[in-house]
Design a protein around this motif. Sequence first.
Motif, short mmCIF file in Angstrom:
data_model
loop_
_atom_site.label_atom_id
_atom_site.label_comp_id
_atom_site.label_asym_id
_atom_site.label_seq_id
_atom_site.Cartn_x
_atom_site.Cartn_y
_atom_site.Cartn_z
N GLU A 236 0.85 -1.20 0.00
CA GLU A 236 0.00 0.00 0.00
C GLU A 236 0.88 1.23 0.00
N HIS A 249 -5.36 -1.43 2.70
CA HIS A 249 -4.88 -2.82 2.71
C HIS A 249 -5.07 -3.40 4.10
N PRO A 306 -2.30 -10.04 -5.70
CA PRO A 306 -2.99 -8.89 -6.31
C PRO A 306 -2.03 -7.79 -6.70
N PRO A 307 -2.28 -7.11 -7.83
CA PRO A 307 -1.43 -5.98 -8.23
C PRO A 307 -1.74 -4.74 -7.39
N LEU A 308 -0.78 -3.81 -7.41
CA LEU A 308 -0.96 -2.55 -6.70
C LEU A 308 -1.85 -1.65 -7.55
N GLU A 309 -3.08 -1.39 -7.10
CA GLU A 309 -4.01 -0.64 -7.92
C GLU A 309 -4.51 0.61 -7.20
N PRO A 310 -4.85 1.64 -8.00
CA PRO A 310 -5.30 2.90 -7.38
C PRO A 310 -6.54 2.70 -6.52
N GLN A 311 -6.55 3.33 -5.38
CA GLN A 311 -7.70 3.37 -4.49
C GLN A 311 -7.90 4.83 -4.14
N ARG A 316 -2.76 3.81 -3.34
CA ARG A 316 -2.80 2.56 -4.10
C ARG A 316 -2.62 1.40 -3.12
N ALA A 318 -2.52 -3.16 -2.83
CA ALA A 318 -2.48 -4.44 -3.52
C ALA A 318 -3.29 -5.44 -2.72
N HIS A 320 -7.13 -7.93 -3.09
CA HIS A 320 -8.35 -8.30 -3.81
C HIS A 320 -9.58 -7.68 -3.17
#
Lengths: 682, 315, 292
Positions: A236, A249, A306-311, A316, A318, A320
Amino acid sequence: MKVDPVLSVRGLQVSFAGAEGPVPAVRGVDLDVWPDEVLGIVGESGSGKSVTALAIAGLLAGNAQVRGSVFVDGQDVVRASPDELRRLRAERIGFIFQDPTTTLNPLMTVGRQVTEGQVAAGRLARGEAGARAAALLREVDIADPVGRAGQYPHQFSGGMRQRAVIAMAMAGRPRLIIADEPTTALDVTVQAQILSVLARRQAETGAAVILITHDLGVVAEVAHRVAVMYGGRVVETGPVRDIFRNPRHPYTAALLNSIPRLDRADSRLDPIPGQPPMPAELPSGCAFEPRCALGRGQLVCRASDPPLEPQGPAQRAACHFAGEAAAPVRAAARAAEPRPEPTAEPLLIVDDLRVHYPIRAGVLRRTVGHVRAVDGVSLSVRPGETVSLVGESGCGKTTTGRAVMGLVKTAGGRILFDGQALGGLGPAGWRKARRHMQYIFQDPYSSLNPVKPVGEVVAEPLRIHGVYEALGGARYVAGLFERVGLSPRVMERYPREFSGGQKQRIGIARALALQPRLLILDEPVAALDVSIQAQIVNLLQDLQQDLGLAYLFIAHDLSVVRHISDRVAVMYLGRIVEEGPKDAIYERPMHPYTQSLLSAVPTPDPDARRHRIVLEGEIPNPASPPTGCTFHPRCFRADERCAREAPAFVPVPGEATRAACHYPGPLAGAPAGEATSLEAAS
Amino acid sequence: MISYLLRRILQLLPVLLIASVLVWGMIYAVPGNPVAVMVGENASAEQVAAETARLGLDRPVAVQYAAWLGSALRGDLGASIHSREPVLKLIGERLPATLQLAALATLLALALGIPVALAGAVAPNSWLDRLLSGWSALALGVPTFWLGILLILLFAVELRWLPSASGYVAFWDAPLQTLRNTALPALTLAVYVSGIFARFLRASLITELNADYVRTARAKGLPERTVVMRHALRNALLPFITIVGIMTASFIGGAVVTESVFTYPGIGRLLIQAISSRDYPLIQGCILVILGIYVAINVVVDLVYAYVDPRIEYS
Amino acid sequence: MRLPRRILAFAGRLLSQPGPLASVLFLVGLALLAAFADRLGIDPLAQDIAASLEGPSAAHWFGTDELGRDIGARVIHGARTSLITAAGAVLIAGAVGVPIGLVAGFFGGWRDAALMRAVDVLMALPGILLAMALIAVIGRSQSAALVAVGITGIPSFARVTRAQVLSLRKRDFVTAVEAFGGTPGYNMFRTVLPNAWSPILVQVVVLSSVAILLEAALAFLGVGIPPPTPSWGEMLRTGKSYLHDAPHYAVLPGLVLTVTILAFDTLGRGMTRLLEDRDSGASGLKLEQASR
């Protein structure tokens, strides 16, 4: 921000050659740091944070395999030639290491060490090096920089050495500074000094800083952005306020829940179960899955990382289930029972305890004086009560515990256990007394005999006292293992097969074997990872409640102490300077040292960046303590009376605490901390 | 620093004192009457009694020791039973040869050992390191007397370059002759000790190269050469000083075997002769002088430490 | 007891490396030859003046000496002398040195000072001189050589044990035993000693080679085991006089001596390396090793 980042890391992977194939230490890390920004990297042991830092500076050993890209100021580090790398380190990267006692060459003057990198790189003429070294040392607030530059590291105190290391890192006016646990080895009042010097130098130079730490409080106080690492990945990242207020996270959330807080009086911590994974044995899928309250057992978490994705805009994560992590999952807490004020007769009474170590000098090694390691300590512990001794290194808290246990010779005073004076006991009497008094050590790695299976380790006290059979033999020992949360099936294994937290549980089981009434706990969680500390603290609290144990808890971590204690005694240079009920000490401290100590502890709350009393100087040499009140050279209230006469340890009128101070009193609204520039013996 | 040195010397004093008691007392441990041994098998009882009185062996033990120690301290170590010459004079004749050999052997061993250690330590477990470690093991494993024999076979018997037996010539009188005479014994000693030097220095260099301050040095962009030579090597040489001191001390007297292989006229061979002829005053004298030199070298080592290690002044 | 299993595991890992394996094979072979030397049908004392100083041949693999005795037979019997002296000497050195180091390190203070000063006295003379001086006093015999060599080994055992005990003494698990009421004796023998065995074992191997070398050196100087008992050092001593005519006389026994010493050395180094790997925690990732 249209400016280019100073550091740009993409897809960084580092693995080390291991006996059974490569061991992945860093598994795909992306980072950017911009000028004039502090990025905090937080993680536990094995998270890959330090390896990441070393990879950025190209400092990894030859057995490390590095993939991905690292650009510092446009220069590719991974593919750089040795020469380019050297120039990069001399000109653009400054590195600050953890342990200032070992990071400086003992055979070279500090001044030369500060500038030699610049001289070697041809950026500084040899003739100007001396003046430049003095200037650099002055910039990190070292008094008498010219004289100090000509001295060797052993003539510097720990905090001064770390200042010198900072000066060294700044020597080339780097665009990027990497600080790897820069204050972990330091006392909390010195940590406050170093962090403020670091922050000031960063602001003055506009450098980008990476601050690596396990201490969430340090991050909250210093960093602008945070990257949380776990199992070799960033799980994160985001602005510091978002991470602490709204973690996405589950690991971040759980970590924040598991730490005791100085600013809160929780009765129960929410530990993260299990332990951080070793790089050699990572679980498949998400590395946090086995410990995750949200994802444990979920197929998707086991199947894929899980990939590191924008939140949200800047954050960001990682995970699910990143959305759901926002509401921190509170583990079902055992209801805290209100603790009645214990009224029973004290189990342990320590009265005017003194421990002196001789100082030998001269040709004949004659004793020329004494270090008063413990100089008149009085305290008492009632059954079922936790009394904590806190203080910085060298204050005598550990020696006090050892003296109570009879492990060091006392020079004076009385120790009464259950009404019986221990002082006059012969060896056999001590042995009997020790049955009811047990000790738990700080370092679980060193406190268990490595050649004995742990079942035998726990049974050893029983055998020594000849009560193994009487108490039930193997079955009883198995019960002890269950009592501390370990399966009796592990009794045949050797200590090295256990993690730090498990070893500490074994140490606790051993201490419980003889059914003691008092445990002396010497920093029992200090050597453990943050997420493990909560497990042990909870275990200790459960044991106390179930068995009615009394604890003498010795620690430097004020947050843990607040969490676990009933009463607290603060030590400085061998004496208790303030003592009282926990809440009184933390909410309304009377002694200036307590006040500064508390204000120096970083709080894991970015909004709580407060004004802080930064004490000058460091703890004086206990061999030659200052006259009068030993705290006066660093005290913001001291006057000449303090230098002259030592204050008595007496109750503060109208308050719940006792203090040894001529001018006790609550901290005023505008803290007297402004007037801290009293010159100290530095 | 002076107090540090004085303290170290004071620590060595009891060693010397106990050793002197042992050396003095060895004569009493000999089975039978030592005087009879000294005077010879055919001597009459009167002769033995006279000799006993002359040596003062009829006085109380403590008085005897004090008298013996007193004259030893004044430089009077008695006379050899065989040649009747003063012990000190006999030793004095041999000492320069021994010192010369020890000095040359130490220099050679350093020249052979330090580069081997350096080359191995900068790339531990590389093929070069393995090769050099093997060489060190070989140097250590080959007994000096066998190596001496092999060297004689090669250089004296086969090639006829160097003499197989060497007399003593003062270096200042004939430098080349000295080198010719001492080359083989010095090399024999040096090969063995270079193995010790290389092994010890390699280990301590590897420890230093893994130290935090070396990482710091690399982090500030110093060239690897500077990191090794200026930082790691200087620290690694500190404990190495002790080893060099011990080895040099061991050459004084400890080179008996080598001196014997090359029939070199050093103090070691004098001692063998004394032992085989049961010349007790000479044995005692040799051992005392060797002990004295051991202590002197220890003091020199401490002096060097005090000079190179800035921490000592304050400890 | 658990110790045997641990030792077996250690031996297994040691012998999986080629160097130590070859060394052990050689040493075991040598010991077997020495043990059964009498049954091999070779006589180290049988003289045949007519066939003196002959080079290696089918009849005499190592050639013959100045009295026509078989050098090979004398080397095998000499191995017996060497190995017995080494074993006895190491036993003496260990039996005296280990307790000294244990007591000095465990109790410290005046016991430490007194014991270690005594050990220093033994250290002040080079081993060969000390052994020679002792032999000068007690006379020349096989047991004299054994005792003399043994006494020179005492300081190494004492120092190695003391160093190990000192570092163990500071460890918490030793303090722990004290804290829950173990007596000093219990702590010393049941806690400290079982943890100190590894460097002591290495020292046994190292000193074995030193003892063999020393015994040979004494014989070479003519103060070791008296003839006609075959001894490697004695053979080198005599062989040296025939370097021109019969170089094999000095060279071949010296070769066997050298290989024996190298074998012990290789074994000792292999053990040290394994122990170092274990102590530095080979499992798990250590940053100290990772950084550079």
